[in-house]
Write an enzyme that holds these catalytic residues in place. Structure first.
Site, PDB file in Angstrom:
ATOM      1  N   ASP A   1       0.714  -1.056   0.100  1.00 38.54           N
ATOM      2  CA  ASP A   1       0.095   0.192   0.055  1.00 38.54           C
ATOM      3  C   ASP A   1       0.643   1.371   0.053  1.00 38.54           C
ATOM      4  OD1 ASP A   1      -2.211  -1.526   0.094  1.00 38.54           O
ATOM      5  OD2 ASP A   1      -2.325  -1.588   2.361  1.00 38.54           O
TER       6      ASP A   1
ATOM      7  N   LYS B   1       1.833   2.237  -5.020  1.00 39.15           N
ATOM      8  CA  LYS B   1       2.054   1.684  -6.411  1.00 39.15           C
ATOM      9  C   LYS B   1       1.264   1.963  -7.513  1.00 39.15           C
ATOM     10  CE  LYS B   1       2.172  -2.447  -4.225  1.00 39.15           C
ATOM     11  NZ  LYS B   1       2.097  -2.005  -2.940  1.00 39.15           N
TER      12      LYS B   1
ATOM     13  N   GLY C   1      -4.528  -4.302  -3.710  1.00 42.86           N
ATOM     14  CA  GLY C   1      -5.368  -3.171  -4.246  1.00 42.86           C
ATOM     15  C   GLY C   1      -4.708  -2.042  -4.444  1.00 42.86           C
ATOM     16  N   HIS C   2      -4.614  -1.481  -5.628  1.00 46.92           N
ATOM     17  CA  HIS C   2      -3.905  -0.567  -6.085  1.00 46.92           C
ATOM     18  C   HIS C   2      -5.094   0.452  -6.695  1.00 46.92           C
ATOM     19  CE1 HIS C   2      -0.238  -3.224  -7.329  1.00 46.92           C
ATOM     20  NE2 HIS C   2      -0.584  -3.457  -6.026  1.00 46.92           N
TER      21      HIS C   2
ATOM     22  N   GLN D   1       2.120  -6.048  -3.097  1.00 48.57           N
ATOM     23  CA  GLN D   1       2.527  -6.205  -1.720  1.00 48.57           C
ATOM     24  C   GLN D   1       3.878  -5.375  -1.506  1.00 48.57           C
ATOM     25  OE1 GLN D   1       1.560  -9.451  -3.267  1.00 48.57           O
ATOM     26  NE2 GLN D   1      -0.380  -8.696  -2.813  1.00 48.57           N
TER      27      GLN D   1
HETATM   28  P1  GDP Z   1      -0.848   0.298  -3.565  1.00 46.92           P
HETATM   29  O1  GDP Z   1      -1.424  -1.096  -2.970  1.00 46.92           O
HETATM   30  O2  GDP Z   1       0.691   0.655  -3.376  1.00 46.92           O
HETATM   31  O3  GDP Z   1      -1.287   0.714  -4.779  1.00 46.92           O
HETATM   32  O4  GDP Z   1      -1.633   1.337  -2.573  1.00 46.92           O
HETATM   33  P2  GDP Z   1      -3.073   1.499  -2.174  1.00 46.92           P
HETATM   34  O5  GDP Z   1      -3.659   1.972  -3.438  1.00 46.92           O
HETATM   35  O6  GDP Z   1      -3.488   0.366  -1.445  1.00 46.92           O
HETATM   36  O7  GDP Z   1      -2.906   2.676  -0.929  1.00 46.92           O
HETATM   37  C1  GDP Z   1      -2.460   3.843  -1.287  1.00 46.92           C
HETATM   38  C2  GDP Z   1      -3.406   5.150  -0.831  1.00 46.92           C
HETATM   39  O8  GDP Z   1      -3.046   6.134  -0.764  1.00 46.92           O
HETATM   40  C3  GDP Z   1      -4.554   5.193  -2.124  1.00 46.92           C
HETATM   41  O9  GDP Z   1      -5.739   5.504  -1.548  1.00 46.92           O
HETATM   42  C4  GDP Z   1      -3.967   6.218  -2.913  1.00 46.92           C
HETATM   43  O10 GDP Z   1      -4.963   6.949  -3.506  1.00 46.92           O
HETATM   44  C5  GDP Z   1      -3.294   7.254  -1.902  1.00 46.92           C
HETATM   45  N1  GDP Z   1      -2.292   7.855  -2.240  1.00 46.92           N
HETATM   46  C6  GDP Z   1      -1.063   7.526  -2.991  1.00 46.92           C
HETATM   47  N2  GDP Z   1      -0.270   8.424  -3.019  1.00 46.92           N
HETATM   48  C7  GDP Z   1      -0.665   9.574  -2.195  1.00 46.92           C
HETATM   49  C8  GDP Z   1      -0.135  10.544  -1.944  1.00 46.92           C
HETATM   50  O11 GDP Z   1       0.774  11.172  -2.158  1.00 46.92           O
HETATM   51  N3  GDP Z   1      -0.728  11.414  -0.818  1.00 46.92           N
HETATM   52  C9  GDP Z   1      -2.126  11.014  -0.346  1.00 46.92           C
HETATM   53  N4  GDP Z   1      -2.758  11.722   0.811  1.00 46.92           N
HETATM   54  N5  GDP Z   1      -2.602   9.720  -0.784  1.00 46.92           N
HETATM   55  C10 GDP Z   1      -1.721   9.073  -1.715  1.00 46.92           C
HETATM   56  P1  IMO Z   2      -0.910  -4.264  -2.256  1.00 50.55           P
HETATM   57  O1  IMO Z   2      -0.485  -4.758  -3.600  1.00 50.55           O
HETATM   58  C1  IMO Z   2      -1.064  -4.601   2.155  1.00 50.55           C
HETATM   59  C2  IMO Z   2      -1.041  -8.711   3.692  1.00 50.55           C
HETATM   60  C3  IMO Z   2      -2.352  -9.181   4.377  1.00 50.55           C
HETATM   61  C4  IMO Z   2      -1.840 -10.271   5.299  1.00 50.55           C
HETATM   62  C5  IMO Z   2      -0.595 -10.759   4.506  1.00 50.55           C
HETATM   63  C6  IMO Z   2      -1.064 -12.029   3.899  1.00 50.55           C
HETATM   64  O2  IMO Z   2      -2.165  -3.577  -2.337  1.00 50.55           O
HETATM   65  O3  IMO Z   2       0.179  -3.422  -1.812  1.00 50.55           O
HETATM   66  P2  IMO Z   2      -2.547 -12.780   1.936  1.00 50.55           P
HETATM   67  O4  IMO Z   2      -3.917 -12.343   1.391  1.00 50.55           O
HETATM   68  O5  IMO Z   2      -1.389 -12.638   0.892  1.00 50.55           O
HETATM   69  O6  IMO Z   2      -2.607 -14.117   2.528  1.00 50.55           O
HETATM   70  O7  IMO Z   2      -2.341 -11.880   3.080  1.00 50.55           O
HETATM   71  O8  IMO Z   2      -0.345  -9.971   3.577  1.00 50.55           O
HETATM   72  N1  IMO Z   2      -1.320  -8.187   2.624  1.00 50.55           N
HETATM   73  C7  IMO Z   2      -1.215  -6.986   1.951  1.00 50.55           C
HETATM   74  N2  IMO Z   2      -1.013  -5.795   2.733  1.00 50.55           N
HETATM   75  N3  IMO Z   2      -1.103  -4.410   0.647  1.00 50.55           N
HETATM   76  C8  IMO Z   2      -1.249  -5.578   0.010  1.00 50.55           C
HETATM   77  O9  IMO Z   2      -1.233  -5.593  -1.552  1.00 50.55           O
HETATM   78  C9  IMO Z   2      -1.347  -6.895   0.500  1.00 50.55           C
HETATM   79  N4  IMO Z   2      -1.427  -8.244   0.168  1.00 50.55           N
HETATM   80  C10 IMO Z   2      -1.338  -9.010   1.085  1.00 50.55           C
HETATM   81  O10 IMO Z   2      -3.100  -8.093   5.126  1.00 50.55           O
HETATM   82  O11 IMO Z   2      -1.367  -9.605   6.537  1.00 50.55           O
HETATM   83 MG    MG Z   3      -2.707  -1.677  -1.805  1.00 50.10          MG
END
Ligand code: GDP
Ligand code: IMO
Ligand code: MG
Length: 421
Positions: free
Chosen positions: A13, A16, A40-41, A222
């Protein structure tokens, strides 16, 4: 031509999805190499907020090929929903999405197995997203799994039933009686739906593309601290989230890996169980969660929040061979009088500056403090617009890690990205 890689350096998270979307115009092809719908991107552009789970984050750019690589595990039901949602806002999936025939299928029973294992672990549960990731990769290694290319085989149902019968034996042992007939029905419908998409031998397509000098960005899911070998085991996911995963997950040689873009938040978060040395259980942790909207993109669970962990970050940079850093969510730190960074761990009275064999909950972080800033940076467009304290924080990160920061993200939208050099 070499393949560049973008991957997370923390517990996932890191942002990415947003950054891949920003960088896509520089590339011809974006390819996911591991993980599955546990990811979840999130992408934000033109007032649209969109979450992708399996599809690479370059999908909203016309004429860019997006590949789901052989290292990915696919749940057809989730992929179908993703395709329909992305098509609704203009993505051309039939044209721009290619799926490796060798990607593995997540079966409905894999989801149930995930649940059975977590229930059995009780207090010691991993906090899995329960998408069936672990059981699907287990079956891959056990040579029981179905690859998505199998859906065209005459004996597909036979293969499916054979693997399912293995799972049913396990359920008996665990005394687990839940079934999901509805999901199974949806699953087979989704398989039919997917047959209209393009399935390729992605390792050949990718290597041919590199030969033809087409540029490729591999998108990680991840983060390094969730890597099956090097993460905070057993609280990890079931794939190699580090650069090495690109070689096996797309079929490219290590010689062909170019830049490694490592992405991290300006602080730390983690969702699910497991050690987190810099976690804050106080008001500061809540402020980070509130300001950063730190709730899981896949499960909606509140993310645990804490200060940046330099010890872990250096470890991730070492494992991945990071050549450029990208820092996200700097805006979330606005308003803190001082910002802390963990530069060591106190373990049994001794201070160490490396990640030990076992990251335990009783590790006490040793912090350095830097002055914070109290201005809104979400509209800053260039490095000179940033407060001096933030520029100093970035410099501090560069000196500590020995890697330059290429981009700084100051908000979730595509446009809120500053090129630092
Ligand atoms: P990912 O899994 O690495 O793609 O990240 P996620 O989408 O799960 O979580 C990142 C969250 O932070 C999302 O809700 C993005 O919209 C948000 N986000 C990304 N970059 C920024 C930033 O620079 N500032 C803020 N406030 N939110 C951001
Ligand atoms: P992105 O790509 C954050 C965490 C889960 C759990 C552990 C194992 O959005 O960064 P699994 O479902 O693989 O058996 O879970 O890894 N986890 C993540 N945490 N971002 C993710 O993906 C994750 N994918 C798995 O919360 O602790
Ligand atoms: Mg994510």
């Amino acid at each position: 031509m070499k393949i560049d890689v973008l991957l997370g350096l923390q517990w996932g998270d890191e942002g990415k999805g947003k950054i891949v979307d920003v960088l896509t115009p520089k590339y011809d092809i974006i390819a996911r190499f591991q993980g599955g719908p546990n990811a979840g991107h999130t992408l934000e552009f033109n007032n649209i907020k969109h979450v992708l789970h399996t599809i690479p984050s370059g999908i909203f750019h016309e004429d860019k090929i997006n590949i789901i690589g052989n290292g990915v595990v696919i749940d057809p039901v989730i992929l179908k929903k993703e395709i329909l949602a992305a098509e609704k806002i203009g993505a051309k999936l039939k044209k721009n999405l290619y799926i490796s025939k060798k990607a593995q299928l997540i079966m409905p029973t894999h989801r149930l197995l995930d649940k059975a294992y977590e229930e059995f672990k009780g207090e010691k549960k991993i906090g899995s997203t329960l998408k069936g990731i672990g059981p699907a990769y287990t079956d891959k290694t056990a040579r029981l799994a179905l690859r998505i290319g199998d859906i065209f085989a005459d004996n597909f149902i036979e293969k499916y039933n054979c693997t399912k019968s293995h799972h049913e034996k396990i359920f008996v042992g665990y005394n687990f009686t839940e079934t999901n007939t509805d999901y199974e029905k949806e699953w087979f419908e989704a398989i039919e739906f997917l047959k209209d998409f393009r399935f390729i031998d992605s390792e050949k397509y990718i290597n041919d593309s590199l030969f033809k000098k087409r540029s490729i960005l591999a998108e990680g899911a991840q983060g390094a601290l969730l890597d099956i070998d090097f993460g905070s085991y057993p609280f990890v996911t079931s794939s190699n989230t580090t650069t090495s995963g690109v070689c096996t997950g797309l079929g490219v040689s290590p010689h062909k890996v170019g830049h490694v873009l490592g992405i991290c938040k300006a602080y730390c978060t983690r969702v699910g169980s497991g050690p987190f040395p810099t976690e804050l259980h106080n008001e500061d942790g809540q402020t980070l969660r509130d300001n950063g909207h730190e709730y899981g993109s896949t499960t909606g669970r509140p993310r645990r929040c804490g200060w940046l962990d330099m010890v872990a970050l250096k470890y991730s940079i070492m494992l991945n061979g990071v050549t450029k850093l990208i820092i996200t969510k700097a805006d979330v730190l606005s308003g803190f009088e001082t910002i802390k960074v963990a530069v060591g761990y106190k373990v049994n009275g001794e201070v160490i500056d490396y990640v030990p064999y076992e990251l335990t909950d009783d590790i006490e972080p040793v912090y350095e403090e830097l002055p914070g800033w109290n201005v809104d940076i979400t509209n800053c467009k260039k490095p000179e617009d940033l407060p001096v304290e933030l520029r100093n924080y970035i410099k501090y990160l560069e000196v500590q890690t020995g890697v330059k920061v290429k981009y700084l993200s100051v908000g979730p939208d595509r446009t809120q990205t500053i090129k630092m050099r």
